[in-house]
Design an enzyme around this catalytic site. Structure first.
Site, PDB file in Angstrom:
ATOM      1  N   HIS A 255       0.746  -1.165  -0.046  1.00  0.00           N
ATOM      2  CA  HIS A 255      -0.178   0.016  -0.185  1.00  0.00           C
ATOM      3  C   HIS A 255       0.819   1.389  -0.176  1.00  0.00           C
ATOM      4  O   HIS A 255       1.673   1.335   0.822  1.00  0.00           O
ATOM      5  CB  HIS A 255      -0.718  -0.163   1.220  1.00  0.00           C
ATOM      6  CG  HIS A 255      -2.016   0.843   1.188  1.00  0.00           C
ATOM      7  ND1 HIS A 255      -2.814   1.242   2.304  1.00  0.00           N
ATOM      8  CD2 HIS A 255      -2.621   1.386   0.102  1.00  0.00           C
ATOM      9  CE1 HIS A 255      -3.668   2.119   1.946  1.00  0.00           C
ATOM     10  NE2 HIS A 255      -3.907   2.273   0.523  1.00  0.00           N
TER      11      HIS A 255
ATOM     12  N   ASP B 147      -5.559   4.543   4.057  1.00  0.00           N
ATOM     13  CA  ASP B 147      -6.899   4.641   3.737  1.00  0.00           C
ATOM     14  C   ASP B 147      -7.548   5.294   4.959  1.00  0.00           C
ATOM     15  O   ASP B 147      -7.361   4.764   6.033  1.00  0.00           O
ATOM     16  CB  ASP B 147      -7.645   3.301   3.386  1.00  0.00           C
ATOM     17  CG  ASP B 147      -7.152   2.643   1.945  1.00  0.00           C
ATOM     18  OD1 ASP B 147      -6.558   3.615   1.187  1.00  0.00           O
ATOM     19  OD2 ASP B 147      -7.304   1.522   1.929  1.00  0.00           O
TER      20      ASP B 147
ATOM     21  N   HIS C 120     -14.111   4.590   0.817  1.00  0.00           N
ATOM     22  CA  HIS C 120     -13.040   5.139   1.500  1.00  0.00           C
ATOM     23  C   HIS C 120     -12.350   6.185   0.999  1.00  0.00           C
ATOM     24  O   HIS C 120     -12.470   6.445  -0.321  1.00  0.00           O
ATOM     25  CB  HIS C 120     -12.090   3.918   2.123  1.00  0.00           C
ATOM     26  CG  HIS C 120     -11.455   3.367   1.059  1.00  0.00           C
ATOM     27  ND1 HIS C 120     -11.609   2.530  -0.002  1.00  0.00           N
ATOM     28  CD2 HIS C 120      -9.932   3.599   0.772  1.00  0.00           C
ATOM     29  CE1 HIS C 120     -10.735   2.121  -0.804  1.00  0.00           C
ATOM     30  NE2 HIS C 120      -9.687   2.870  -0.430  1.00  0.00           N
TER      31      HIS C 120
ATOM     32  N   HIS D  12      -8.548   7.031  -0.164  1.00  0.00           N
ATOM     33  CA  HIS D  12      -7.078   6.857  -0.307  1.00  0.00           C
ATOM     34  C   HIS D  12      -6.319   8.193  -0.371  1.00  0.00           C
ATOM     35  O   HIS D  12      -6.463   8.829  -1.006  1.00  0.00           O
ATOM     36  CB  HIS D  12      -6.693   6.048  -1.468  1.00  0.00           C
ATOM     37  CG  HIS D  12      -5.268   5.758  -1.590  1.00  0.00           C
ATOM     38  ND1 HIS D  12      -4.689   4.634  -1.052  1.00  0.00           N
ATOM     39  CD2 HIS D  12      -4.401   6.424  -2.365  1.00  0.00           C
ATOM     40  CE1 HIS D  12      -3.336   4.721  -1.482  1.00  0.00           C
ATOM     41  NE2 HIS D  12      -3.209   5.504  -2.275  1.00  0.00           N
TER      42      HIS D  12
END
Length: 265
Positions: free
Chosen positions: A158, A162, A237, A239
């Site tokens: 990642h 998030d 969500h 990011h």
């Protein structure tokens, strides 16, 4: 029997005292005449002196001169007193004007100082506001951490974090900057990239809508879009990434980044 005197001139008999008496009479007449002339000349003055009242000090020219001098001195003294009073009044007025001018100057200086202090405070407040950072979504938390591994990310981990956010949640710029990208971003879906005033970059992905355009200046806390689930997303969500450049792969730890700017994450 009567006696008759013979015609002709007869010499009167001589009388010894007659001539002397006549001479004295003539002399007396002459003296009287002289005395009368002199008396007639002197009599008006004597008559005037008899009829006039006795002379006093007030009737003299000397006393009149003294009175005139005294009046002149009084007038001069009064003029001097008035001049002195006028000078004192002028000095008092000048002192009052000076005091009022000084009071006005001090009041203006205080107003100026207060204005300058307020301006400095406003500039400092603006500077702090411009340099302030905040969370991109209010009242949220990190649901997926930085560099979390998994098959969902093409890089194998990642590249951001998030934030939990329901679809349509308000998304704001974390700080002041200029929009350099606003639109479709592939796996990021609808995304926005902002060049921050400190030279770093922030990215906001998977938005349901975008409210800014490229080149637009944004302030801390200004709304830039709404959260969603566009692009490579498993659900609604936000990011969020922090980068050293606008290019993919220049990412840095977003949590450390926000904390370095005073944001409690």
């Amino acid at each position: 029997m009567a006696f008759t005197r013979a015609t002709g001139k007869h010499r009167a008999p001589s009388r010894p005292g007659f001539l002397s008496r006549k001479s004295a009479h003539v002399a007396g007449v002459a003296a009287l005449a002289t005395t009368g002339v002199v008396g007639s000349l002197a009599s008006p003055a004597l008559a005037a002196n008899k009829d006039a009242a006795p002379l006093s000090l007030e009737d003299t020219g000397l006393n009149q001169a003294i009175i005139t001098d005294t009046l002149a001195e009084r007038v001069d003294a009064q003029a001097e007193a008035q001049e002195l009073e006028a000078q004192e009044a002028a000095a008092k007025a000048a002192a009052q004007a000076k005091a009022e001018a000084e009071a006005k100057r001090k009041a203006e200086a205080r107003v100026k100082a207060a204005r300058e202090a307020k301006e400095r405070a406003d500039r400092e407040a603006e500077r702090q506001r411009l340099n302030a950072f905040q969370l991109p979504v209010a009242g949220t938390y990190v649901s997926t951490g930085y560099q979390t591994g998994g098959a969902m990310w093409s890089s194998g981990s990642h590249t951001g974090i998030d934030f939990h956010a329901a679809s349509g949640s308000r998304v704001v710029s974390v700080g002041a900057g200029t929009v350099v990208e606003a639109g479709w971003g592939g796996a990021y879906g609808n995304n926005i990239v902002i060049r921050m005033n400190d030279g770093t970059y922030t990215q906001y992905g998977h938005l349901s809508s975008i409210n800014v355009s490229v080149g637009q200046t944004v302030m801390p806390g200004q709304q830039i879009g709404l959260s969603g689930s566009t692009g490579n997303s498993s659900g609604p969500h936000l990011h969020f990434e922090a980068r050293t450049s606008a290019e993919y792969g220049s990412d840095i730890d977003p949590v450390a980044y926000l904390r370095s700017h005073g944001v409690n994450v």
